[in-house]
Design a protein around this motif. Sequence first.
Motif, short mmCIF file in Angstrom:
data_model
loop_
_atom_site.label_atom_id
_atom_site.label_comp_id
_atom_site.label_asym_id
_atom_site.label_seq_id
_atom_site.Cartn_x
_atom_site.Cartn_y
_atom_site.Cartn_z
N ALA A 81 0.83 -1.22 0.00
CA ALA A 81 0.00 0.00 0.00
C ALA A 81 0.86 1.26 0.00
N GLN A 82 1.96 1.23 0.74
CA GLN A 82 2.86 2.38 0.76
C GLN A 82 3.53 2.58 -0.61
N GLN A 111 0.91 4.18 -2.93
CA GLN A 111 0.12 5.23 -2.29
C GLN A 111 -0.20 6.35 -3.28
N GLY A 112 -1.45 6.78 -3.30
CA GLY A 112 -1.89 7.81 -4.24
C GLY A 112 -2.51 7.26 -5.50
N SER A 113 -2.57 5.94 -5.63
CA SER A 113 -3.14 5.36 -6.85
C SER A 113 -4.66 5.57 -6.90
N TYR A 130 -7.70 0.69 -6.01
CA TYR A 130 -6.99 -0.52 -5.60
C TYR A 130 -7.99 -1.52 -5.02
N ILE A 163 -4.81 -0.86 5.46
CA ILE A 163 -4.16 -0.14 4.36
C ILE A 163 -4.90 1.15 3.97
N PHE A 171 -3.23 4.58 3.71
CA PHE A 171 -2.36 4.83 2.55
C PHE A 171 -3.14 4.81 1.23
N LEU A 172 -4.21 4.02 1.20
CA LEU A 172 -5.04 3.91 -0.01
C LEU A 172 -6.51 4.07 0.38
#
Length: 230
Positions: free
Chosen positions: A178-179, A182-184, A187, A218, A221-222
């Motif tokens: 997830a890190q 991150q920013g996707s 997911y 997660i 981060f997501l």
Amino acid sequence: MQIGGLQKLSLLDYPDKTCCTIFTVGCNLRCPFCHNASIIHLPFSGDIISEEELFSFLKKRKGLLDGVCITGGEPLLQKDLEPFFYEIKSLGFSIKLDSNGSFPERLQQLISSKLVDYVAMDIKNAQDKYSQTIGIKNFDLGPIKESVSILMADVVPYEFRTTVVRELHTAEDMLALAQWIQGSEKYYIQSFVHSDDVLAKDLSGYSEKELRNLLQSILPFLPSAELRGI
């Protein structure tokens, strides 16, 4: 194109669209949890669907289907993807590509040529567990990282997804993954499910409760992460 299978209607493979799903033959990875094991080995011993037969089918589905999902195997192994995609687009269908991200140059070419409308990339595991998870020793993660960067540039709608297997994925792995992404945009966590066409027979999935706990861990981060198939 080597086409090893065709699902004539799917309501699940392409988000918010009705589609057919084309299964290409061959894959460069050997993920033990692969659920299309019968089509990943070359030479292929099954029946090949000709392009003539496929396009005859697609012409009859104009106006009835929204799109075409191209999956595998690994579609980007196929040598003549660009003209194949172009012909599908010329019939008025949108195209979703499923890929493991091993061939970033080919992925970039399809995106730049506007021949793909949606990409679903499998993120197999945290970076330090990748080789073990895909069954390839000393795997070069560089192309995978490059494909992640291409998609996260937001030039084309995309998603990342991970099939979670008890024997291969820990909570720590999922946090590291997830890190990494991150920013996707999107997911999805997918639970491993046994079938007759799985490469390895000694794997197991997580329970729904366990998957929900993984998801909660997660989300910092997501935030858009979701479970799929639950």
